[in-house]
Design an enzyme around this catalytic site. Structure first.
Site, mmCIF file in Angstrom:
data_model
loop_
_atom_site.group_PDB
_atom_site.id
_atom_site.type_symbol
_atom_site.label_atom_id
_atom_site.label_comp_id
_atom_site.label_asym_id
_atom_site.label_seq_id
_atom_site.Cartn_x
_atom_site.Cartn_y
_atom_site.Cartn_z
ATOM 1 N N LYS A 192 0.771 -1.255 -0.045
ATOM 2 C CA LYS A 192 -0.127 0.012 0.087
ATOM 3 C C LYS A 192 0.802 1.171 -0.059
ATOM 4 C CE LYS A 192 -1.705 2.529 3.127
ATOM 5 N NZ LYS A 192 -1.771 4.128 2.475
ATOM 6 N N GLU A 266 10.347 0.641 10.207
ATOM 7 C CA GLU A 266 11.409 1.867 9.868
ATOM 8 C C GLU A 266 10.579 3.255 10.142
ATOM 9 O OE1 GLU A 266 14.363 1.104 9.024
ATOM 10 O OE2 GLU A 266 14.532 -0.699 8.238
HETATM 11 P P1 NDP Z 1 2.060 7.713 8.718
HETATM 12 O O1 NDP Z 1 2.737 6.625 9.511
HETATM 13 O O2 NDP Z 1 0.694 7.908 8.992
HETATM 14 O O3 NDP Z 1 1.980 7.168 7.067
HETATM 15 C C1 NDP Z 1 2.745 5.714 6.810
HETATM 16 C C2 NDP Z 1 1.788 4.810 5.908
HETATM 17 O O4 NDP Z 1 1.134 4.318 6.918
HETATM 18 C C3 NDP Z 1 0.982 5.640 4.755
HETATM 19 O O5 NDP Z 1 0.760 4.541 3.868
HETATM 20 C C4 NDP Z 1 -0.334 5.494 5.676
HETATM 21 O O6 NDP Z 1 -1.463 5.459 4.711
HETATM 22 C C5 NDP Z 1 -0.178 4.274 6.559
HETATM 23 N N1 NDP Z 1 -1.076 4.203 7.539
HETATM 24 C C6 NDP Z 1 -1.600 5.339 8.345
HETATM 25 N N2 NDP Z 1 -2.423 4.529 9.470
HETATM 26 C C7 NDP Z 1 -2.269 3.707 9.354
HETATM 27 C C8 NDP Z 1 -2.787 2.456 10.129
HETATM 28 N N3 NDP Z 1 -3.679 2.510 11.254
HETATM 29 N N4 NDP Z 1 -2.439 1.206 9.714
HETATM 30 C C9 NDP Z 1 -1.758 0.948 8.736
HETATM 31 N N5 NDP Z 1 -1.232 1.663 8.005
HETATM 32 C C10 NDP Z 1 -1.334 3.112 8.288
HETATM 33 O O7 NDP Z 1 2.609 8.946 8.341
HETATM 34 P P2 NDP Z 1 1.819 10.387 7.807
HETATM 35 O O8 NDP Z 1 1.913 10.095 6.376
HETATM 36 O O9 NDP Z 1 0.465 10.430 8.303
HETATM 37 O O10 NDP Z 1 2.851 11.291 8.296
HETATM 38 C C11 NDP Z 1 2.934 11.696 9.639
HETATM 39 C C12 NDP Z 1 4.124 12.003 10.137
HETATM 40 O O11 NDP Z 1 4.887 10.915 10.290
HETATM 41 C C13 NDP Z 1 5.000 13.120 9.382
HETATM 42 O O12 NDP Z 1 4.602 14.526 9.683
HETATM 43 C C14 NDP Z 1 6.181 12.509 9.629
HETATM 44 O O13 NDP Z 1 6.543 13.383 10.871
HETATM 45 C C15 NDP Z 1 6.239 11.331 10.179
HETATM 46 N N6 NDP Z 1 6.618 10.490 9.054
HETATM 47 C C16 NDP Z 1 7.859 9.792 9.247
HETATM 48 C C17 NDP Z 1 8.252 8.861 8.002
HETATM 49 C C18 NDP Z 1 9.501 8.361 8.604
HETATM 50 O O14 NDP Z 1 10.248 7.641 7.362
HETATM 51 N N7 NDP Z 1 10.134 8.403 9.318
HETATM 52 C C19 NDP Z 1 7.558 8.742 7.031
HETATM 53 C C20 NDP Z 1 6.227 9.509 6.884
HETATM 54 C C21 NDP Z 1 5.938 10.293 7.804
HETATM 55 P P3 NDP Z 1 -1.751 7.149 4.537
HETATM 56 O O15 NDP Z 1 -0.706 7.648 3.650
HETATM 57 O O16 NDP Z 1 -2.899 6.915 3.300
HETATM 58 O O17 NDP Z 1 -2.269 7.696 5.584
#
Ligand code: NDP
Length: 797
Positions: A192, A266
């Site tokens: 996903k 990660e």
């Molecule tokens: P998330 O952790 O919410 O998203 C990562 C992935 O997980 C996306 O594909 C998301 O889907 C999916 N996801 C969200 N909720 C669930 C769930 N309950 N169960 C399974 N999968 C889920 O990060 P965000 O994109 O919301 O970003 C929020 C904050 O996280 C950012 O501001 C940043 O600070 C941090 N972040 C950190 C990252 C890293 O690599 N360290 C990467 C991305 C974000 P969907 O996109 O549809 O919400």
């Protein structure tokens, strides 16, 4: 401006990359994208579509399908149906497929780079020169592992169907990091992509099918967090590999607890960028640019905390500000820009708010006077100085182009500030004194350390964090193991079927109190000494004949805390040489051997096994101690040679303080089999032995007391596992937890370990044959007893 004016100003003119091919591809899917399941796109049905936008303009780019439970079911079913055959075709056939994927990425490199820049808002220079080449390299490298699988991983089998969930900051690169090892090693995938950035994954799936990837091997289901949650909860998924925020990672750990799904996380970071006063300052300034303004700082391993040695700080800040004034922000398809758009208005707002909080908490904010595009989610490069190490901006992941700066005086202070974080993903160390840099690197709590460099990645070098940055590695040999499981473990059956029940016993305090006193009550073993249990209660231990065999201390939460404190204090064990650890293990074996008859008699008494079987268990235990004495100085790291001038040192490090809960069967051998690999690799342990046969562990005190193990390296707390386990699982100073026994204990372990996201090793109630060295001894255990830190060391002038 005219060309002659550019000559006058020596300014860059715009150099736009063409988006014609990307727009044509989008136009072909103008009715909306379905999911990619079983080798084809599902129809995009009105009502279930949402827009994905271009961050730089806010305009819609394409319409995407919101994945439902039924879509996830279909994708998992397709992956399941394909998996057996995908593994059965063999490593060479899979290598050809992965090679074809690498070539496919290279053939369409420009299209991928443009689609990614449009959908994410990052500069084309980055997608073209970094993301896409690394993606191709990942498939080439893993085509190699597929080719070598039968030789290099002969004792392993694939995990099965893998659910993979990736974020929006490196959509295509994270896809490659996830699917290349999974597919190479015979697994199939349901992936996903993030809601904000699904396009490159859909393009990849479409082109992969054209490149001949069999149907069902790779499935892409789009949607929001709810779709991700459906993948996480699906009973037919064997593993979840997740990259994203720590909050969602923690949630996934909770949701998968006790399910038997394996997990790699990660997660976030707040990585230090440490500049010593003997650093090459100009190089370090360029390093900062790459560390925090690469991808607008939306990088999990961004060097977000600048730590500068006090004597050079003011000069460093002045030069950095000058450099910030030369950064160019602009539309992502302009090849001359350094800074593109943040992913979305929501992210812009989050970054803005955090900067505001930083200023309120006393930081000084600097933003250069550079021209910023209008519209989109652009945020200027930002430097916060006068930041207190405990302030919000110094501890929270901002995930934007915001650098927070602090100073330090001594090396120790640099380390203390650097490690003062709940995260532990990466670190960057700048010093021209290689001895200093290489001394600092092992002391940093991080999975990756870059010396005089930053944000270097390669498919052959593992990447991943410690602490709340998650667990597991991606890339390299260690990354392959995340998609494999030991063949011997795959054959384990439920303990209830494998282990004969011991005669029913009553092991309550009340029951023991009714019985005549036995003249020896073993205490707990904490900090190298026998210690009375905090509650001053004891537990009756009964023999196989139902008679009281003795009493042991009934440990409680406080005893566990004391034991953890003692283990912490024994940190020097983790720094001892492998030779010294080997000697300690051999000496334990020697002392156990001297008491072999006594232990055999105790085993007969407690478990009712025959004298021969008991002697055999003692001998096996001695052999196991020897085995880990042997491994102590042979389970070593590697030197990688990534495509650059330099090396990456894959260093095997102990995890730290590890809790162990032992099963009832083979009480001496299981105890030794669990403790010895941890000791061999330099961990300190807090053990809860089988409460049913705890006298075996308390007899072991004498073996320990005559050994030369420093106090606190092994701590033994007897008592009821169900009572003691939660304290171990929730303790923030316990870095990993191994639980063997009842399935419910496994679930508790995984569910309660989310606080500091400790690594866990549990058996889900499946019995290990402790007599079988193939399943109960060796590298599979050592891998769990260690973590790899990759230290990048570029060289040359
Ligand atoms: P998330 O952790 O919410 O998203 C990562 C992935 O997980 C996306 O594909 C998301 O889907 C999916 N996801 C969200 N909720 C669930 C769930 N309950 N169960 C399974 N999968 C889920 O990060 P965000 O994109 O919301 O970003 C929020 C904050 O996280 C950012 O501001 C940043 O600070 C941090 N972040 C950190 C990252 C890293 O690599 N360290 C990467 C991305 C974000 P969907 O996109 O549809 O919400």
């Amino acid at each position: 401006m005219s060309v002659s004016q550019y000559f006058d100003t020596m300014d860059y003119g715009p150099a736009p990359e063409s988006d014609t091919d990307a727009r044509a591809w989008l136009a072909r899917h103008s009715d909306g994208f379905g999911h990619f399941i079983n080798g084809a796109f599902t129809p995009a049905t009105a009502g279930s579509l949402f827009d994905t936008n271009e961050p730089a303009t806010g305009k819609p780019l394409a319409r995407i399908t919101q994945g439902t439970q039924a879509d996830v079911d279909a994708a998992v079913a397709a992956a399941r149906a394909a998996q057996e055959n995908w593994f059965a075709i063999g490593g060479h056939a899979r290598a050809r497929h992965l090679y074809a994927l690498a070539r496919m990425v290279q053939r369409h490199a420009r299209l991928f780079a443009v689609v990614e820049a449009l959908d994410n808002g990052k500069p084309i220079r980055e997608t073209r020169d970094i993301d896409v080449p690394l993606v191709a390299r990942h498939f080439y490298h893993h085509a190699g592992w597929a080719q070598l699988q039968e030789r290099e991983f002969a004792d392993q089998v694939p995990v099965g169907v893998i659910g993979q969930i990736v974020p929006w900051n490196f959509p295509l690169l994270m896809l490659a990091w996830k699917i290349a090892p999974a597919l190479a090693l015979g697994n199939t995938v349901v992936l996903k992509p993030a809601e904000f950035t699904p396009l490159s994954a859909l393009l990849f799936a479409e082109l992969a099918a054209q490149a001949g990837l069999p149907a069902g091997v790779l499935n892409v289901v789009t949607g929001d967090g709810a779709t991700g949650a459906a993948i996480v909860a699906h009973p037919d998924v064997n593993k979840i590999a997740f990259t994203g925020s720590t909050d969602v990672g923690r949630l996934i750990r909770e949701k998968t607890a006790g399910s038997g799904k394996s997990l790699t996380l990660e997660l976030g970071g707040k990585s230090p960028f440490i500049v010593f006063d003997d650093a090459d300052i100009d190089a370090a300034i360029e390093g900062v640019v790459d560390a925090i303004w690469f991808n607008q700082g939306q990088v999990c391993c961004a060097g977000a905390r600048l730590l500068v040695q006090e004597g050079i700080a003011q000069d460093f800040y002045a030069r950095l500000k000058r450099r910030m004034g030369m950064l160019r922000a602009g539309t992502p398809l302009d090849k001359t820009i350094d800074i593109g758009s943040l992913i979305a208005p929501s992210q812009h707002e989050r970054v803005r708010k955090l900067v505001e909080i930083g200023v309120k908490e006393g930081a000084t904010c600097y933003q250069p006077d550079i021209s910023m595009p209008v519209g989109g989610s652009y945020f200027p490069p930002t430097l916060l100085t006068n930041v207190h190490p405990a302030s919000t901006v110094a501890s929270e992941e901002i995930f934007g182009p915001v650098l927070v700066a602090m100073t330090f005086r001594t090396h120790d202070e640099a380390l203390a500030i650097a490690n003062n974080s709940r995260y532990g993903l990466a670190a960057s160390v700048w010093s021209e004194t290689i001895g200093l840099a290489l001394a600092v690197a092992p002391a940093l709590k991080a999975g990756v350390v870059w010396i005089n460099s930053t944000n270097l990645f390669d498919a052959g070098v593992g990447f991943g964090g410690v602490r709340e940055s998650g667990f597991g590695r991606e890339g390299g040999r260690e990354g392959c193991y995340e998609y494999l499981k030991p063949r011997a473990w795959a054959k384990r059956v439920a303990r209830s079927a494998a282990v004969k029940p011991v005669a029913a016993i009553v092991d309550s305090v009340a029951a023991s109190a009714r019985l005549p006193l036995v003249d020896r009550t073993a205490k707990l073993y904490v900090g190298g000494k026998q210690a009375r249990s905090d509650g001053e209660q004891s537990l009756g231990i009964f023999g196989a004949n139902g008679k009281l065999a003795g009493e042991v201390g009934l440990g409680n939460r406080k005893d566990i805390r004391n034991a953890v404190a003692a283990a912490h204090a024994a940190a020097s064990w983790s720094a001892t040489t492998p030779h010294r650890r080997a000697q300690a293990l051999y000496y334990l074996a020697e002392n156990l051997s001297a008491r072999a008859e006594e232990f055999a008699a105790r085993l007969v008494e407690l478990t009712g096994v025959s004298a021969d079987a008991a002697s055999n268990e003692v001998e096996q235990s001695i052999s196991r101690l020897f085995a880990y004495g042997a491994w102590a100085d042979k389970y070593e790291g590697a030197v990688h040679v990534p495509p650059m001038r330099g090396v990456a040192l894959a260093m095997v490090e102990p995890i730290g303080v590890v809790g162990v809960v032992c099963p009832d069967e083979s009480p001496l051998l299981a105890f030794v089999s669990l403790v010895a690999p941890l000791l061999a690799m330099g961990n300190r342990v807090v053990i809860v032995p089988s409460s049913r046969h705890a006298l075996i562990a308390t007899d072991f005190y004498q073996v320990l007391e005559t050994s030369d193990l420093p106090g606190g390296v092994i701590n033994i707390v007897t008592g009821a596992a169900a009572t003691l386990l939660p304290t171990l699982a929730e303790h923030d100073d316990v870095d990993a937890l191994w639980t063997f026994g009842d399935a419910a204990l496994s679930a508790t372990t995984e569910r309660l370990s989310t606080g500091n996201l400790k690594r866990t090793l549990v058996d889900y109630g499946l019995a290990t044959d402790w007599n079988d060295a193939l399943s109960a001894e060796g590298p599979a255990w050592l891998r769990h007893a260690t973590q790899i830190k990759n230290v990048w060391v570029p060289y040359g002038e």
